[in-house]
Scaffold this active site. Structure first.
Site, PDB file in Angstrom:
ATOM      1  CG  HIS A 131      23.175  34.033  52.397  1.00 29.91           C
ATOM      2  ND1 HIS A 131      22.015  34.644  52.374  1.00 29.91           N
ATOM      3  CD2 HIS A 131      23.438  33.677  51.057  1.00 29.91           C
ATOM      4  CE1 HIS A 131      21.405  34.851  51.023  1.00 29.91           C
ATOM      5  NE2 HIS A 131      22.453  34.311  50.211  1.00 29.91           N
ATOM      6  CB  ALA A 191      23.429  29.124  45.814  1.00 29.69           C
ATOM      7  CB  CYS A 209      15.001  37.302  43.493  1.00 30.74           C
ATOM      8  SG  CYS A 209      15.976  36.372  44.578  1.00 30.74           S
ATOM      9  CB  THR A 244      42.537  35.518  46.254  1.00 36.37           C
ATOM     10  OG1 THR A 244      43.466  35.930  45.252  1.00 36.37           O
ATOM     11  CG2 THR A 244      43.115  35.189  47.674  1.00 36.37           C
ATOM     12  CD  GLN A 289      15.924  28.952  50.628  1.00 32.25           C
ATOM     13  OE1 GLN A 289      15.946  28.612  51.766  1.00 32.25           O
ATOM     14  NE2 GLN A 289      15.904  30.093  50.156  1.00 32.25           N
TER      15      GLN A 289
END
Ligand code: PLP
Length: 387
Positions: free
Chosen positions: A204, A74, A328, A242, A182
């Site tokens: 994740h 994200a 964070c 890729t 979220q």
């Protein structure tokens, strides 16, 4: 053996669901081809897997497969949306509207654009963390090119009225981006009904692997996004590099499972959150951060009067894995910008705990977490009195 702490940090990341891992494994070794290799079956197998995953993800948000641009997560999707739109539409205007409680992966690209000469309005929120739609209405200027409002907040779990915001943006003919990192898999998302033009996703936070996400980019009417990574021209030129089939397959599987189980999981996690809050709310001087019901089912964020924030985390961390504010910003010693934005004092913003309840949590674990948290808080307060 020392028992590991109870994991209550599901807004930072989640474990990969075993079913997701099983779907991913063949694409590491057996079907390892590059989806861009059009000349042999190794490439075809990988390309077919990516195509299938793209369809699953598109369906999950009521989009078309060609509207999904895979990214590393994200953060990258937000950067691509904000900078890519700014670059593509700068001739039409150089004003962006966003909100003070956004993730750093929105705020920092906006700060960066300001240095380049763009103007950004950072709208405030009310004490529940909700955006006032009248303020949004008033923020539009003739040169506004983009509005970016997150679907679900990563600290206080608050759900913004995305469909209403999308409607307002459409009336003003301004592009609407939402960071749904979220929200995907946890609340219904529909790019048509909600009039979303761009949407950032990640795997994740919803029991998929780290390092994979996507940006949804509307094609009808076509939204232009200037690429931020140049190279092989993958993803219709919007994001070279890729493709990573195991991660992409895992991402789609994680979202598929989350959607199939969404109703049941919402009920279960809401009950666990209520159970946790019922116990914790008996503590004196405790505050719930964020709207009491319009929030992610597994999110509880609290502030405590008269408790040192660092001591609180130290006291709780042997028993439970939790964060103070956002993961964070907790690396830096700064009060959470989200808690300050909802009007908490610096002290309350420092002394905050974010609980993120996840798929495999039990009522016994929640009971234990609640008891240990109250005991720790009481003992910290006694120590403060003694000093
Ligand atoms: C986790 C998160 C991000 C960053 O996502 P990554 O995939 O880890 O880069 C962005 N926005 C929000 C709201 C998040 O919770």
């Amino acid at each position: 053996m020392i028992r590991r702490p109870i994991y209550l940090d599901c807004h930072a990341t989640t474990p990969v669901d075993e079913r997701v891992l099983a779907a991913m494994l063949p694409y590491f070794t057996e079907h390892f081809g590059n989806p861009a290799s059009v000349g042999h079956p190794y490439g075809w197998e990988a390309e077919a897997a990516v195509r299938q995953a793209r369809e699953t993800l598109a369906q999950a948000i009521n989009a078309q497969p060609e509207e999904i641009v895979f990214t590393s997560g994200a953060t990258e999707a937000n950067n691509l949306a904000i900078k890519g739109i700014a670059e593509a539409y700068c001739q039409q205007g150089q004003h962006i509207i966003t909100v003070q409680t956004e993730h750093k992966a929105i705020l920092d690209p906006c700060n960066y654009l300001e240095k380049l000469g763009f103007q950004v309005t950072y709208l405030p929120v009310d004490s529940d963390g909700l955006l006032d739609l009248n303020l949004l209405e008033k923020a539009f200027r003739p040169e506004t090119i983009l509005v970016s409002v997150m679907a679900a907040n990563n600290e206080i779990g608050v759900l913004q009225p995305i469909a209403q915001i999308g409607g307002i943006c459409r009336e003003h003919q301004v592009l609407f981006h939402t960071d749904a990192a979220q929200a995907i898999g946890k609340i219904p998302l529909d790019v048509e009904a909600m009039k979303i033009d761009l949407m950032s996703l990640t795997a994740h936070k919803v029991y998929g692997p780290k390092g994979i996400g996507a940006l949804y980019v509307r094609r009808k009417p076509k939204v232009q996004v200037a690429p931020q990574l140049h190279g092989g021209g993958q993803e219709r030129g919007m994001r070279s590099g890729t493709l990573y089939p195991p991660q992409i397959v895992g991402f789609a599987k994680a979202v598929e499972i989350a959607l199939a189980e969404q109703a049941e999981e919402t009920t279960r996690l809401t009950l666990l959150r209520q159970q946790l809050w019922r116990k914790l709310s008996q503590i004196d001087g405790i505050y719930l951060n964020g709207h009491s019901t319009q929030r992610l089912p597994g999110n509880l964020n609290i502030s405590l009067e008269g408790v040192d924030g660092a001591a609180l985390l130290l006291g709780l961390q042997p028993v439970m894995a939790i964060s103070s504010g956002s993961a964070c910003s907790s690396a830096k010693i700064a009060p959470s910008h989200v808690l300050l934005a909802i009007g908490r004092s610096e002290q309350l913003a420092y002394s905050s705990v974010r609980f993120g309840i996840g798929r495999w949590q039990t009522t016994a674990e929640i009971d234990e977490a609640a008891e240990r948290a109250s005991a720790t808080i009481h003992s910290l307060r006694r120590q403060t009195v003694l000093h």
